[in-house]
Design a protein around this motif. Structure first.
Motif, PDB file in Angstrom:
ATOM      1  N   LEU A  13       0.829  -1.210   0.000  1.00  0.00           N
ATOM      2  CA  LEU A  13       0.000   0.000   0.000  1.00  0.00           C
ATOM      3  C   LEU A  13       0.864   1.261   0.000  1.00  0.00           C
ATOM      4  N   GLU A  14       1.923   1.251   0.777  1.00  0.00           N
ATOM      5  CA  GLU A  14       2.802   2.422   0.814  1.00  0.00           C
ATOM      6  C   GLU A  14       3.483   2.650  -0.535  1.00  0.00           C
ATOM      7  N   ARG A  15       3.933   1.579  -1.172  1.00  0.00           N
ATOM      8  CA  ARG A  15       4.593   1.737  -2.468  1.00  0.00           C
ATOM      9  C   ARG A  15       3.589   2.147  -3.551  1.00  0.00           C
ATOM     10  N   LEU A  16       2.366   1.685  -3.443  1.00  0.00           N
ATOM     11  CA  LEU A  16       1.337   2.123  -4.387  1.00  0.00           C
ATOM     12  C   LEU A  16       1.058   3.616  -4.241  1.00  0.00           C
ATOM     13  N   GLU A  17       0.969   4.088  -3.015  1.00  0.00           N
ATOM     14  CA  GLU A  17       0.763   5.519  -2.792  1.00  0.00           C
ATOM     15  C   GLU A  17       1.928   6.349  -3.347  1.00  0.00           C
ATOM     16  N   GLN A  18       3.143   5.850  -3.154  1.00  0.00           N
ATOM     17  CA  GLN A  18       4.309   6.569  -3.678  1.00  0.00           C
ATOM     18  C   GLN A  18       4.307   6.572  -5.212  1.00  0.00           C
ATOM     19  N   ALA A  19       3.904   5.440  -5.815  1.00  0.00           N
ATOM     20  CA  ALA A  19       3.852   5.374  -7.282  1.00  0.00           C
ATOM     21  C   ALA A  19       2.823   6.347  -7.837  1.00  0.00           C
ATOM     22  N   ILE A  20       1.678   6.471  -7.154  1.00  0.00           N
ATOM     23  CA  ILE A  20       0.653   7.417  -7.604  1.00  0.00           C
ATOM     24  C   ILE A  20       1.165   8.851  -7.474  1.00  0.00           C
ATOM     25  N   ALA A  21       1.856   9.146  -6.358  1.00  0.00           N
ATOM     26  CA  ALA A  21       2.401  10.493  -6.160  1.00  0.00           C
ATOM     27  C   ALA A  21       3.437  10.831  -7.236  1.00  0.00           C
ATOM     28  N   ASP A  22       4.266   9.859  -7.600  1.00  0.00           N
ATOM     29  CA  ASP A  22       5.282  10.112  -8.636  1.00  0.00           C
ATOM     30  C   ASP A  22       4.638  10.435  -9.978  1.00  0.00           C
ATOM     31  N   ARG A  23       3.570   9.728 -10.320  1.00  0.00           N
ATOM     32  CA  ARG A  23       2.934   9.945 -11.620  1.00  0.00           C
ATOM     33  C   ARG A  23       2.103  11.221 -11.650  1.00  0.00           C
ATOM     34  N   VAL A  24       1.545  11.591 -10.517  1.00  0.00           N
ATOM     35  CA  VAL A  24       0.801  12.854 -10.464  1.00  0.00           C
ATOM     36  C   VAL A  24       1.744  14.040 -10.610  1.00  0.00           C
ATOM     37  N   ALA A  25       2.963  13.908 -10.096  1.00  0.00           N
ATOM     38  CA  ALA A  25       3.935  15.006 -10.174  1.00  0.00           C
ATOM     39  C   ALA A  25       4.485  15.190 -11.576  1.00  0.00           C
ATOM     40  N   GLU A  26       4.349  14.184 -12.448  1.00  0.00           N
ATOM     41  CA  GLU A  26       4.871  14.301 -13.805  1.00  0.00           C
ATOM     42  C   GLU A  26       3.967  15.197 -14.646  1.00  0.00           C
ATOM     43  N   GLU A  27       4.548  15.806 -15.646  1.00  0.00           N
ATOM     44  CA  GLU A  27       3.807  16.640 -16.585  1.00  0.00           C
ATOM     45  C   GLU A  27       3.837  15.952 -17.950  1.00  0.00           C
ATOM     46  N   PRO A  28       2.733  15.318 -18.363  1.00  0.00           N
ATOM     47  CA  PRO A  28       2.727  14.627 -19.665  1.00  0.00           C
ATOM     48  C   PRO A  28       2.874  15.614 -20.813  1.00  0.00           C
ATOM     49  N   ARG A  29       3.615  15.198 -21.833  1.00  0.00           N
ATOM     50  CA  ARG A  29       3.890  16.080 -22.966  1.00  0.00           C
ATOM     51  C   ARG A  29       2.792  16.061 -24.004  1.00  0.00           C
ATOM     52  N   ASN A  30       1.994  15.003 -24.057  1.00  0.00           N
ATOM     53  CA  ASN A  30       0.924  14.925 -25.037  1.00  0.00           C
ATOM     54  C   ASN A  30      -0.211  14.096 -24.452  1.00  0.00           C
ATOM     55  N   ILE A  31      -1.261  13.971 -25.213  1.00  0.00           N
ATOM     56  CA  ILE A  31      -2.451  13.278 -24.724  1.00  0.00           C
ATOM     57  C   ILE A  31      -2.191  11.784 -24.543  1.00  0.00           C
ATOM     58  N   ARG A  32      -1.272  11.234 -25.325  1.00  0.00           N
ATOM     59  CA  ARG A  32      -0.955   9.810 -25.198  1.00  0.00           C
ATOM     60  C   ARG A  32      -0.329   9.523 -23.835  1.00  0.00           C
ATOM     61  N   GLU A  33       0.629  10.345 -23.430  1.00  0.00           N
ATOM     62  CA  GLU A  33       1.261  10.146 -22.123  1.00  0.00           C
ATOM     63  C   GLU A  33       0.279  10.425 -20.990  1.00  0.00           C
ATOM     64  N   ARG A  34      -0.615  11.392 -21.182  1.00  0.00           N
ATOM     65  CA  ARG A  34      -1.587  11.695 -20.126  1.00  0.00           C
ATOM     66  C   ARG A  34      -2.535  10.526 -19.908  1.00  0.00           C
ATOM     67  N   LEU A  35      -3.010   9.927 -20.994  1.00  0.00           N
ATOM     68  CA  LEU A  35      -3.913   8.783 -20.860  1.00  0.00           C
ATOM     69  C   LEU A  35      -3.203   7.585 -20.247  1.00  0.00           C
ATOM     70  N   ALA A  36      -1.948   7.352 -20.666  1.00  0.00           N
ATOM     71  CA  ALA A  36      -1.195   6.241 -20.088  1.00  0.00           C
ATOM     72  C   ALA A  36      -1.009   6.433 -18.587  1.00  0.00           C
ATOM     73  N   CYS A  37      -0.704   7.660 -18.179  1.00  0.00           N
ATOM     74  CA  CYS A  37      -0.541   7.953 -16.755  1.00  0.00           C
ATOM     75  C   CYS A  37      -1.854   7.775 -15.998  1.00  0.00           C
ATOM     76  N   ASP A  38      -2.961   8.240 -16.562  1.00  0.00           N
ATOM     77  CA  ASP A  38      -4.256   8.110 -15.897  1.00  0.00           C
ATOM     78  C   ASP A  38      -4.661   6.648 -15.735  1.00  0.00           C
ATOM     79  N   HIS A  39      -4.402   5.841 -16.741  1.00  0.00           N
ATOM     80  CA  HIS A  39      -4.772   4.428 -16.644  1.00  0.00           C
ATOM     81  C   HIS A  39      -3.884   3.693 -15.635  1.00  0.00           C
ATOM     82  N   GLU A  40      -2.622   4.069 -15.556  1.00  0.00           N
ATOM     83  CA  GLU A  40      -1.761   3.471 -14.531  1.00  0.00           C
ATOM     84  C   GLU A  40      -2.243   3.837 -13.131  1.00  0.00           C
ATOM     85  N   ILE A  41      -2.600   5.098 -12.935  1.00  0.00           N
ATOM     86  CA  ILE A  41      -3.097   5.523 -11.626  1.00  0.00           C
ATOM     87  C   ILE A  41      -4.400   4.798 -11.291  1.00  0.00           C
TER      88      ILE A  41
END
Length: 504
Positions: A13-41
Motif C-alpha cells: 500500500l505504501e509503495r502504491l501511494e508513492q507510485a501514484i504520487a510520482d505519476r501525479v507530479a509528472e507533466e505529460p507532454r501529449n495526450i498519449r502520455e496523459r492517458l497512459a498515466c491516468d490508466h496506470e493511476i
C-alpha cells in the motif's frame, strides 16, 4: 505467516501511494502520455482497494489465525517459532524452485525505455486510429448499421454525428411499434455500449459508477412519470396529434395504410399494390389475433411487450445522456471529419506520418538520451518564422523568397495586415475585402479596385466611375436630334415630350 502477509500488504500500500504520487507530479507532454498515466493511476487505485479489503479481513480475524500466531510468538520460544517458519519457507522453495519473487521496489517504479516492457503499449491498442487517443468519436461502423435499419433517412456521416442521439421524428422516422425489433434493439445497444466504453477509456479516474447510476435514476424517474421522449402513452399521443383515421376529409382514405388519396384512379391502382396488400393482411391478422386471444395470453404478451419497450427506451436514454456528456468530443469529431474531407490523400498521409513520428519520439528508446539543449534547439524560433504543416518553422530562404517579412496593410479591411505579397494579392478576392467595399457603397466592378487599399481612393474612384457612366448615358440619349417647324433643334426625348404636351 499471517503477520508476514499483513506486513507485506502494508508495504504494498505504501509503495502504491508513492507510485501514484510520482505519476501525479509528472507533466505529460501529449495526450498519449496523459492517458497512459491516468490508466496506470486507475490500476493502482484498484489494487489499493483490493489490498485494503484483504488487510481488513486480516484485522477482523474471523478464523482467529492471527491471534493464535501472536500467542505462539509471545508465549513460546521465539527462536523455535522463527526456525519453524524458516523451514517452511525453505521447504516451499524446494518444492517450487522456479517460483518468481515479487519485488515491490521495481513493481510500481516508472520504467524507462530499454528497461523492460515499453510504456504506453496498452494505450496504443486501446484506441482506433480515427479516435486519436480519445480526442474524437469513431461512429463509422454504427453509421453503417444505422443506414441498414428499415425506414430511416439516408444521412451522411457528418449529418449522423448531429442526430445519432435523437430517436424521435423528424430525425428518426421509425415508429414505436417497429422499435422493439431485434435489429433496432441491437443497434441502440451497440451505440450505448460504445459511448460507455469510450467514456471509460478516456476518463479512467472519474467516478463512472456514480455517473452511470445517475443516468439510471433519471430514466427511472422519467419512465415513472411517462416523460421519456418517444415513449409516452399512445392515448396521449393520439390526443395531441388528432385523429388519424379520416384524413382531411377532402379525398379517399385508406384505413389499412392510413393514407389519403386525392385522386380516385390513384386510389384504385393503390389497392392492387404489394404495400397495400401487406398492410391489409397485417391489419386483418392483428384484428383476428386481438379478438381470438384469451385474456390470460394477452396479458402475458402485453407484459413482455412492455418490458421490451422499457429495455429499448432505457438504451435510448443512456445514449442521449452519454452523448450530452461527450458533447465536446462530439463537436471536435465533426470539425475533424469536415477538415479531413477537405484534405487530399497526400495531406492525410503526411498528417498520419507526423502523428506516428510524434508517438515514436514520445515513447522511443532515445527519448531521454536527448539533452535539454537539444530540446530547446528543436523548438528554437528567434526570427518568428511561420510554422509549416509539421509544426516546425519554415526555412529562412523560403521565408525571404515569398517575402513573408513584408507587411501590407489594407484600410478597407479594417487596417488588417497581410504578411507577404501572395497573401496581399489573394485578399482582394476574399470575402473580407469585398464586404468592406460593399460597406462603402461599391457593389459592382470590384475587380477595378484591385491594389486600392485606402478608403479615400476607393470612394474617389467610385464617384469618377459613376460620373463617367452618367455622361455616357446622357450622350447616348442626345445622339438623335429633332427639328420642329420653326427650325429649333433639340434631342429626340425632349421633342417627343413637347409633342405629347401639344406645345409643338
Amino acid at each position: 505467516m499471517v503477520l508476514e502477509e499483513q506486513r507485506f500488504i502494508h508495504e504494498d500500500l505504501e509503495r502504491l501511494e508513492q507510485a501514484i504520487a510520482d505519476r501525479v507530479a509528472e507533466e505529460p507532454r501529449n495526450i498519449r502520455e496523459r492517458l497512459a498515466c491516468d490508466h496506470e493511476i486507475a490500476h493502482f487505485l484498484a489494487r489499493i482497494e483490493e489490498q485494503s479489503k484483504k488487510l481488513l479481513e486480516i484485522y477482523q480475524d474471523a478464523d482467529k489465525s492471527r491471534e493464535k500466531e501472536i500467542q505462539t510468538i509471545s508465549t513460546g520460544d521465539q527462536f523455535e517459532e522463527f526456525y519453524r517458519q524458516l523451514n517452511e519457507v525453505k521447504d516451499f522453495h524446494k518444492r517450487y524452485p522456479n517460483e518468481p519473487v515479487e519485488n515491490l521496489e521495481r513493481a510500481y517504479k516508472r520504467r524507462q525505455p530499454g528497461e523492460g516492457e515499453p510504456t504506453g503499449m496498452e494505450i496504443d491498442t486501446m484506441f482506433t486510429g480515427e479516435e486519436g487517443y480519445g480526442q474524437f468519436l469513431d461512429l463509422t461502423t454504427l453509421h453503417e448499421d444505422y443506414l441498414n435499419l428499415p425506414g430511416v433517412k439516408r444521412l451522411t456521416y457528418v449529418q449522423y454525428l448531429d442526430v445519432f442521439d435523437s430517436f424521435v421524428p423528424p430525425h428518426l422516422l421509425i415508429k414505436r411499434a417497429n422499435k422493439i425489433s431485434d435489429k433496432y434493439f441491437q443497434y441502440v445497444g451497440e451505440l450505448a455500449n460504445y459511448l460507455e466504453s469510450f467514456v471509460k477509456r478516456t476518463r479512467p479516474l472519474q467516478d463512472l459508477d456514480k455517473l452511470f447510476a445517475s443516468f439510471d435514476d433519471d430514466f427511472e424517474k422519467q419512465w415513472a412519470e411517462n416523460k421519456v421522449p418517444g415513449w409516452t402513452d399512445e392515448s396521449t399521443e393520439n390526443d395531441t396529434q388528432g385523429p388519424k383515421t379520416q384524413g382531411s376529409g377532402e379525398g379517399i382514405w385508406c384505413a389499412d395504410c392510413e393514407r389519403e388519396f386525392k385522386n380516385e384512379n390513384v386510389y384504385k391502382n393503390h389497392l392492387t399494390g404489394k404495400k397495400h396488400i401487406r398492410a391489409a393482411e397485417a391489419r386483418k391478422a392483428a384484428g383476428e389475433s386481438g379478438a381470438a386471444a384469451p385474456p390470460s395470453s394477452g396479458g402475458v404478451r402485453s407484459v413482455a411487450h412492455h418490458l421490451k419497450e422499457r429495455a429499448v427506451a432505457e438504451r435510448e436514454h443512456r445514449t442521449r445522456s452519454l452523448a450530452k456528456f461527450l458533447d465536446s468530443e462530439r463537436q471536435a469529431t465533426r470539425i475533424n471529419v469536415e477538415r479531413r474531407q477537405g484534405m487530399t490523400e497526400r495531406e492525410r498521409q503526411m498528417e498520419l506520418e507526423a502523428l506516428l513520428a510524434e508517438s515514436e519520439n514520445a515513447g522511443g528508446p532515445g527519448r531521454n538520451d536527448q539533452s535539454d539543449d537539444e530540446d530547446e534547439e528543436r523548438i528554437y524560433n528567434p526570427l518568428k518564422l511561420p510554422l509549416a504543416w509539421d509544426g516546425k518553422p519554415i526555412p529562412y530562404w523560403l521565408y525571404k523568397l515569398h517575402g513573408l517579412g513584408v507587411e501590407y496593410s489594407c484600410e478597407i479591411c479594417g487596417n488588417f495586415v497581410y504578411m507577404g505579397r501572395r497573401a496581399f494579392d489573394k485578399h482582394f478576392s476574399e470575402a473580407l475585402h469585398i464586404f468592406g467595399l460593399k460597406c462603402l457603397g461599391i457593389t459592382s466592378n470590384t475587380n477595378l479596385f484591385r491594389e486600392i487599399t485606402r478608403i479615400e481612393d476607393a470612394v474617389r474612384l467610385w464617384e469618377k466611375l459613376e460620373q463617367d457612366r452618367k455622361k455616357e448615358r446622357d450622350s447616348r440619349e442626345n445622339v438623335v436630334q429633332m427639328e420642329d417647324a420653326e427650325g429649333n433643334v433639340m434631342p429626340e426625348r425632349i421633342y417627343l415630350d413637347l409633342q405629347k404636351q401639344g406645345i409643338l
